[in-house]
Design a protein around this motif. Structure first.
Motif, PDB file in Angstrom:
ATOM      1  N   GLY A 183       0.802  -1.223   0.000  1.00 29.32           N
ATOM      2  CA  GLY A 183       0.000   0.000   0.000  1.00 29.32           C
ATOM      3  C   GLY A 183       0.830   1.265   0.000  1.00 29.32           C
ATOM      4  O   GLY A 183       0.720   2.086  -0.918  1.00 29.32           O
ATOM      5  N   PRO A 184       1.667   1.493   1.015  1.00 30.81           N
ATOM      6  CA  PRO A 184       2.435   2.744   1.046  1.00 30.81           C
ATOM      7  C   PRO A 184       3.409   2.891  -0.116  1.00 30.81           C
ATOM      8  O   PRO A 184       3.632   4.007  -0.587  1.00 30.81           O
ATOM      9  CB  PRO A 184       3.172   2.679   2.395  1.00 30.81           C
ATOM     10  CG  PRO A 184       3.109   1.260   2.819  1.00 30.81           C
ATOM     11  CD  PRO A 184       1.858   0.689   2.234  1.00 30.81           C
ATOM     12  N   ILE A 185       3.980   1.790  -0.583  1.00 30.42           N
ATOM     13  CA  ILE A 185       4.899   1.895  -1.720  1.00 30.42           C
ATOM     14  C   ILE A 185       4.130   2.279  -2.984  1.00 30.42           C
ATOM     15  O   ILE A 185       4.567   3.153  -3.756  1.00 30.42           O
ATOM     16  CB  ILE A 185       5.675   0.577  -1.910  1.00 30.42           C
ATOM     17  CG1 ILE A 185       6.648   0.373  -0.743  1.00 30.42           C
ATOM     18  CG2 ILE A 185       6.433   0.583  -3.232  1.00 30.42           C
ATOM     19  CD1 ILE A 185       7.410  -0.941  -0.787  1.00 30.42           C
ATOM     20  N   ALA A 186       2.958   1.659  -3.213  1.00 29.13           N
ATOM     21  CA  ALA A 186       2.150   2.004  -4.378  1.00 29.13           C
ATOM     22  C   ALA A 186       1.673   3.452  -4.302  1.00 29.13           C
ATOM     23  O   ALA A 186       1.707   4.189  -5.298  1.00 29.13           O
ATOM     24  CB  ALA A 186       0.956   1.054  -4.491  1.00 29.13           C
ATOM     25  N   GLY A 187       1.232   3.886  -3.114  1.00 25.48           N
ATOM     26  CA  GLY A 187       0.794   5.271  -2.964  1.00 25.48           C
ATOM     27  C   GLY A 187       1.920   6.257  -3.170  1.00 25.48           C
ATOM     28  O   GLY A 187       1.732   7.318  -3.781  1.00 25.48           O
ATOM     29  N   PHE A 188       3.124   5.922  -2.685  1.00 25.88           N
ATOM     30  CA  PHE A 188       4.277   6.805  -2.844  1.00 25.88           C
ATOM     31  C   PHE A 188       4.656   6.944  -4.317  1.00 25.88           C
ATOM     32  O   PHE A 188       4.923   8.051  -4.802  1.00 25.88           O
ATOM     33  CB  PHE A 188       5.455   6.256  -2.042  1.00 25.88           C
ATOM     34  CG  PHE A 188       6.700   7.090  -2.131  1.00 25.88           C
ATOM     35  CD1 PHE A 188       6.784   8.312  -1.480  1.00 25.88           C
ATOM     36  CD2 PHE A 188       7.787   6.667  -2.872  1.00 25.88           C
ATOM     37  CE1 PHE A 188       7.927   9.097  -1.552  1.00 25.88           C
ATOM     38  CE2 PHE A 188       8.945   7.430  -2.958  1.00 25.88           C
ATOM     39  CZ  PHE A 188       9.004   8.647  -2.296  1.00 25.88           C
ATOM     40  N   VAL A 189       4.662   5.830  -5.035  1.00 27.89           N
ATOM     41  CA  VAL A 189       4.975   5.882  -6.472  1.00 27.89           C
ATOM     42  C   VAL A 189       3.927   6.714  -7.214  1.00 27.89           C
ATOM     43  O   VAL A 189       4.263   7.502  -8.111  1.00 27.89           O
ATOM     44  CB  VAL A 189       5.057   4.455  -7.047  1.00 27.89           C
ATOM     45  CG1 VAL A 189       5.171   4.488  -8.573  1.00 27.89           C
ATOM     46  CG2 VAL A 189       6.249   3.708  -6.455  1.00 27.89           C
ATOM     47  N   ALA A 190       2.650   6.565  -6.831  1.00 24.74           N
ATOM     48  CA  ALA A 190       1.581   7.299  -7.516  1.00 24.74           C
ATOM     49  C   ALA A 190       1.656   8.793  -7.258  1.00 24.74           C
ATOM     50  O   ALA A 190       1.311   9.600  -8.140  1.00 24.74           O
ATOM     51  CB  ALA A 190       0.221   6.756  -7.071  1.00 24.74           C
TER      52      ALA A 190
END
Length: 303
Positions: A132-139
């Motif tokens: 979750g946090p990695i996907a949100g950070f990339v987005a």
């Protein structure tokens, strides 16, 4: 339904939040919940109706609101879909994301998914927590870079107190946002403030959400990651991290709220069904990446 309501509220109240951070605009598009405490319920409820009406019926305000709400919803959705697809990959039952609308400040309390089955192993727990946090950070990175490039430094102009005074909300600068501002616009001189582009403010919310979720306590994403890496270190660090949150509350009272919440929900982490499984080297590298992201996005005084 919740996603649609959150789209309406983030567009309307996010517009007022954007203007509240600008040095060149005075706005009344802000619903202050303190009005209820001060005995002005009529003014508060009137604002909850008048602000969305004003934004959604005024094209210029609507464009500003959409410039904030659409990037924000993409960032929040990316975060939750990271969890969702990690659950699907490991055949863990979960719901689609639930968005939480809010009639104040940015227009939302965020989003979450519900996990409906037991997590079997530490590897499953780690993958679900970190995705979750990695996907949100990339987005959020493209919105952050674009928004900060379109932002500017402006002098703070004091308004005559007889005209009502002025309140300027100043979003805290994390290591990554402060570094990008320095790279793009140079150092911020005394007496100046950052006039953020709406996309930059949406990315700032994403950074704040990522930082909160990566706090390695309880059933936050950071808590899942740390517990999956080492349940022993999770138990050792929990009281230290809670104490640090309580101390940081003297600089930003919002941390006291999080301290109270985590004190209730972080007493113990639910055990996995196969506790003896160890993480492989790839996942340990990802754990260090998650820690690096947390350091980059954390702000001791967010607002």
């Amino acid at each position: 339904m919740l996603l649609g309501l959150t789209f309406l509220t983030t567009t309307a109240f996010g517009c007022g939040f954007f203007f509240s951070t600008r040095t060149d605009v005075v706005t009344d598009l802000v619903a202050d919940p303190a009005w209820l405490l001060l005995g002005y319920p009529a003014e508060c409820f009137s604002a909850l109706i008048s602000i969305p009406w004003a934004v959604w019926t005024t094209p210029r305000l609507l464009i500003t609101g959409l410039s904030f709400s659409l990037p924000l919803l993409v960032i929040l959705l990316s975060h939750e879909l990271g969890h969702f697809f990690a659950c699907r990959r490991h055949r863990v039952l979960c719901t689609l994301p639930y968005f939480l609308p809010a009639p104040l400040l940015i227009g939302t309390f965020g989003a979450f998914i519900r996990i409906r089955s037991r997590i079997r192993s530490r590897r499953e727990l780690f993958d679900i927590g970190a995705a979750g946090p990695i996907a949100g950070f990339v987005a959020l990175l493209p919105f952050l870079v674009y928004g900060l490039a379109r932002s500017s430094y402006s002098p703070i102009v004091e308004i005559d107190p007889e005209l009502g005074g002025n309140l300027l909300l100043v979003p805290g600068r994390s290591a990554i946002s402060g570094g990008l501002l320095l790279l793009m616009h140079g150092p911020l001189e005394p007496g100046l403030a950052v006039d953020y582009h709406p996309a930059a403010l949406a990315a700032w919310v994403g950074l704040f959400v990522t930082a909160l979720n990566l706090i390695p306590v309880g059933q936050l994403d950071g808590g899942h990651i740390l517990y999956a890496v080492s349940s022993i270190w999770y138990r050792r660090l929990r009281p230290i991290l809670l104490a640090l949150l309580a101390i940081m509350g003297f600089w930003w009272p919002g941390w006291w709220l999080w301290f109270g919440i985590l004190l209730l929900v972080a007493r113990r982490h639910p055990p996995v069904l196969i506790p003896g499984e160890h993480l492989d080297s790839t996942r340990r590298v990802v754990a260090w990446i998650a820690l690096a992201i947390f350091i980059l996005v954390f702000v001791p005084v967010p607002l």
